[in-house]
Design a protein around this motif. Structure first.
Motif, PDB file in Angstrom:
ATOM      1  N   LEU A   1      44.976 -19.237  -5.032  1.00 58.02           N
ATOM      2  CA  LEU A   1      44.842 -20.535  -5.720  1.00 58.02           C
ATOM      3  C   LEU A   1      45.171 -20.475  -7.206  1.00 58.02           C
ATOM      4  O   LEU A   1      45.449 -21.501  -7.816  1.00 58.02           O
ATOM      5  CB  LEU A   1      43.418 -21.073  -5.535  1.00 58.02           C
TER       6      LEU A   1
ATOM      7  N   LEU B   1      37.397 -19.215   0.391  1.00 59.49           N
ATOM      8  CA  LEU B   1      36.929 -20.528  -0.070  1.00 59.49           C
ATOM      9  C   LEU B   1      37.314 -21.591   0.944  1.00 59.49           C
ATOM     10  O   LEU B   1      38.207 -21.390   1.790  1.00 59.49           O
ATOM     11  CB  LEU B   1      37.532 -20.865  -1.444  1.00 59.49           C
TER      12      LEU B   1
ATOM     13  N   GLU C   1      37.717 -23.329 -13.632  1.00 57.46           N
ATOM     14  CA  GLU C   1      37.505 -23.529 -12.203  1.00 57.46           C
ATOM     15  C   GLU C   1      36.665 -22.397 -11.607  1.00 57.46           C
ATOM     16  O   GLU C   1      35.813 -22.632 -10.739  1.00 57.46           O
ATOM     17  CB  GLU C   1      38.855 -23.625 -11.493  1.00 57.46           C
TER      18      GLU C   1
ATOM     19  N   VAL D   1      40.922 -20.768   2.535  1.00 55.06           N
ATOM     20  CA  VAL D   1      41.926 -20.204   1.634  1.00 55.06           C
ATOM     21  C   VAL D   1      41.312 -19.028   0.892  1.00 55.06           C
ATOM     22  O   VAL D   1      40.084 -18.895   0.792  1.00 55.06           O
ATOM     23  CB  VAL D   1      42.428 -21.260   0.622  1.00 55.06           C
TER      24      VAL D   1
ATOM     25  N   ILE E   1      37.788 -27.737  -3.801  1.00 57.07           N
ATOM     26  CA  ILE E   1      37.608 -26.337  -3.419  1.00 57.07           C
ATOM     27  C   ILE E   1      36.114 -26.020  -3.501  1.00 57.07           C
ATOM     28  O   ILE E   1      35.473 -26.220  -4.541  1.00 57.07           O
ATOM     29  CB  ILE E   1      38.401 -25.392  -4.332  1.00 57.07           C
TER      30      ILE E   1
ATOM     31  N   ASN F   1      32.842 -23.194  -2.716  1.00 60.69           N
ATOM     32  CA  ASN F   1      32.443 -21.796  -2.553  1.00 60.69           C
ATOM     33  C   ASN F   1      31.564 -21.695  -1.297  1.00 60.69           C
ATOM     34  O   ASN F   1      30.612 -22.459  -1.130  1.00 60.69           O
ATOM     35  CB  ASN F   1      31.675 -21.341  -3.791  1.00 60.69           C
TER      36      ASN F   1
ATOM     37  N   SER G   1      38.902 -25.315   1.441  1.00 61.53           N
ATOM     38  CA  SER G   1      39.712 -26.386   0.837  1.00 61.53           C
ATOM     39  C   SER G   1      39.491 -27.676   1.619  1.00 61.53           C
ATOM     40  O   SER G   1      39.667 -27.705   2.845  1.00 61.53           O
ATOM     41  CB  SER G   1      41.201 -26.012   0.847  1.00 61.53           C
TER      42      SER G   1
ATOM     43  N   ARG H   1      41.024 -30.999  -7.662  1.00 62.68           N
ATOM     44  CA  ARG H   1      42.446 -30.829  -7.963  1.00 62.68           C
ATOM     45  C   ARG H   1      43.252 -32.008  -7.419  1.00 62.68           C
ATOM     46  O   ARG H   1      42.750 -32.837  -6.660  1.00 62.68           O
ATOM     47  CB  ARG H   1      42.975 -29.529  -7.340  1.00 62.68           C
ATOM     48  N   GLN H   2      44.569 -32.006  -7.812  1.00 63.95           N
ATOM     49  CA  GLN H   2      45.564 -32.954  -7.274  1.00 63.95           C
ATOM     50  C   GLN H   2      45.091 -34.407  -7.365  1.00 63.95           C
ATOM     51  O   GLN H   2      45.028 -35.144  -6.375  1.00 63.95           O
ATOM     52  CB  GLN H   2      45.914 -32.604  -5.829  1.00 63.95           C
TER      53      GLN H   2
ATOM     54  N   GLU I   1      41.904 -33.164  -3.710  1.00 63.06           N
ATOM     55  CA  GLU I   1      41.610 -31.851  -3.124  1.00 63.06           C
ATOM     56  C   GLU I   1      40.378 -31.266  -3.797  1.00 63.06           C
ATOM     57  O   GLU I   1      40.227 -31.319  -5.024  1.00 63.06           O
ATOM     58  CB  GLU I   1      42.795 -30.893  -3.288  1.00 63.06           C
TER      59      GLU I   1
ATOM     60  N   LYS J   1      40.661 -31.614   1.683  1.00 67.12           N
ATOM     61  CA  LYS J   1      41.606 -32.618   1.187  1.00 67.12           C
ATOM     62  C   LYS J   1      41.304 -33.954   1.836  1.00 67.12           C
ATOM     63  O   LYS J   1      40.996 -34.017   3.036  1.00 67.12           O
ATOM     64  CB  LYS J   1      43.055 -32.225   1.504  1.00 67.12           C
TER      65      LYS J   1
ATOM     66  N   LYS K   1      40.555 -26.432   5.411  1.00 64.12           N
ATOM     67  CA  LYS K   1      41.331 -25.206   5.498  1.00 64.12           C
ATOM     68  C   LYS K   1      40.610 -24.108   4.732  1.00 64.12           C
ATOM     69  O   LYS K   1      40.047 -24.335   3.655  1.00 64.12           O
ATOM     70  CB  LYS K   1      42.731 -25.429   4.905  1.00 64.12           C
TER      71      LYS K   1
END
Length: 329
Positions: free
Chosen positions: A85, A119, A91, A80, A110, A112, A121, A103-104, A108, A123, A78
């Motif tokens: 965020l 950005l 980060e 974003v 992120i 660049n 994403s 993350r998470q 997840e 997952k 995805k």
């Protein structure tokens, strides 16, 4: 047994659950940096490939390109905006150095794309519902195995405790000869031995009490009978001078009764360990003569002849009064 088993099982289940949670939290906290680096390296290759393919396009073209790439990666992809965020300074620094933000709980990432606000994403796929069912089934199987092991551990303990309870119940129902015999491997064998010693002690005390009661009734019967006889004689005696002799005998019998009562109190204190026996060195022959002389009249009235043979011991160390009572008995 069911109550004991369930109580221990619940305690073990809560203990295992708490231990697993605590260990997982501790390891996640302590090893967060190494785990983050490991997961970042694992996803770094796909993230680099995706950003390289998306970089040449504008925002709309990246959306179209990403839709074409999704079926080939098996990841949730995805685009974003960085402002959405809420990136922390750490980060943001990772993104500025072209590193992935994790993350998470390492699910997840992120990435660049070109240094701009848009950005990528990434997952990891969600675990299938069957995995949760398998996890529940695994924990249920673990709980069942723990329950089986706990049952076979609790059963001998419960059996021994039940034997102890039944023995205590029989002993309380006046079965004073009850004793508990357990296997040498029993964990409450020491408790059973203490129970047996206690039961033996109580049985001995009650036996002594019964013997003492019989002895008391026997010992007190003689002076009481003499007092009754002397009172009858005193009532029928017309000569006052002879009354004095009867009264003196009565006083003597009362003194003997008082001495017996004192001895009984002393025996009770000896049973409790409250009286210390003081032994004396005395002449054996003279002591035996005095003991025989104290019952000579009763023996003569019963037609029994008492005599002391040659005493081969000069002196003995005893408590004279208690030993004399034992010999007389």
């Amino acid at each position: 047994m069911l109550r004991l088993f369930l109580g221990l099982y619940i305690v073990l289940a809560i203990g295992f659950a708490g231990a697993i949670t605590a260990v997982d939290h501790i390891f996640t906290t302590v090893l967060s940096d190494p785990l983050e680096a490991y997961n970042r390296d694992a996803v770094r290759g796909p993230a680099y490939s995706l950003t390289e393919k998306l970089r040449p396009y504008d925002s709309q073209g990246r959306e179209q390109q990403l839709e074409q790439l999704k079926p080939h990666y098996g990841l949730q992809l995805k685009l974003v905006q960085a402002a959405e965020l809420g990136l922390s300074p750490r980060e943001q620094a990772l993104l500025d150095s072209n590193q992935l933000v994790v993350r998470q709980t390492f699910t997840e990432f992120i990435a660049n794309i070109d240094g701009g606000p848009q950005l990528l994403s990434i997952k990891l796929p969600e675990e299938p519902s069957m995995t949760i069912l398998y996890t529940i089934a695994a924990y249920a199987l673990l709980g069942a195995l723990v329950g089986i092991v706990l049952y076979f551990w609790v059963r001998p303990h419960w059996r021994d405790l039940e034997q102890l309870r039944l023995a205590a119940e029989r002993f309380g129902n006046n079965d004073l000869g009850t004793r508990l015999h357990l296997s040498r491997r029993s964990n409450i064998r020491d408790l059973a031995e203490h129970f047996n010693r206690m039961a033996g002690r109580i049985e001995g005390l009650i036996a002594n009490q019964r013997e003492l009661t019989n002895a008391v009734s026997h010992e007190l019967r003689t002076p009481i009978a003499r007092l009754s006889f002397e009172l009858d004689q005193l009532r029928q005696q017309p000569d006052p001078r002879e009354n004095r002799e009867l009264i003196a005998d009565m006083y003597s019998d009362l003194g003997e009764l008082e001495e017996m009562v004192s001895e009984l109190l002393t025996y009770a204190s000896l049973e409790r360990g409250a009286t210390v026996i003081k032994r004396e060195d005395i002449q054996a022959h003279s002591w035996l003569d005095s003991v025989v002389g104290s019952v000579a009249l009763e023996a003569e009235a019963a037609g029994v002849q008492l005599r002391v043979r040659t005493c081969q011991v000069d002196s003995i160390r005893i408590e004279p009064r208690f030993m004399a009572r034992a010999v007389i008995n």
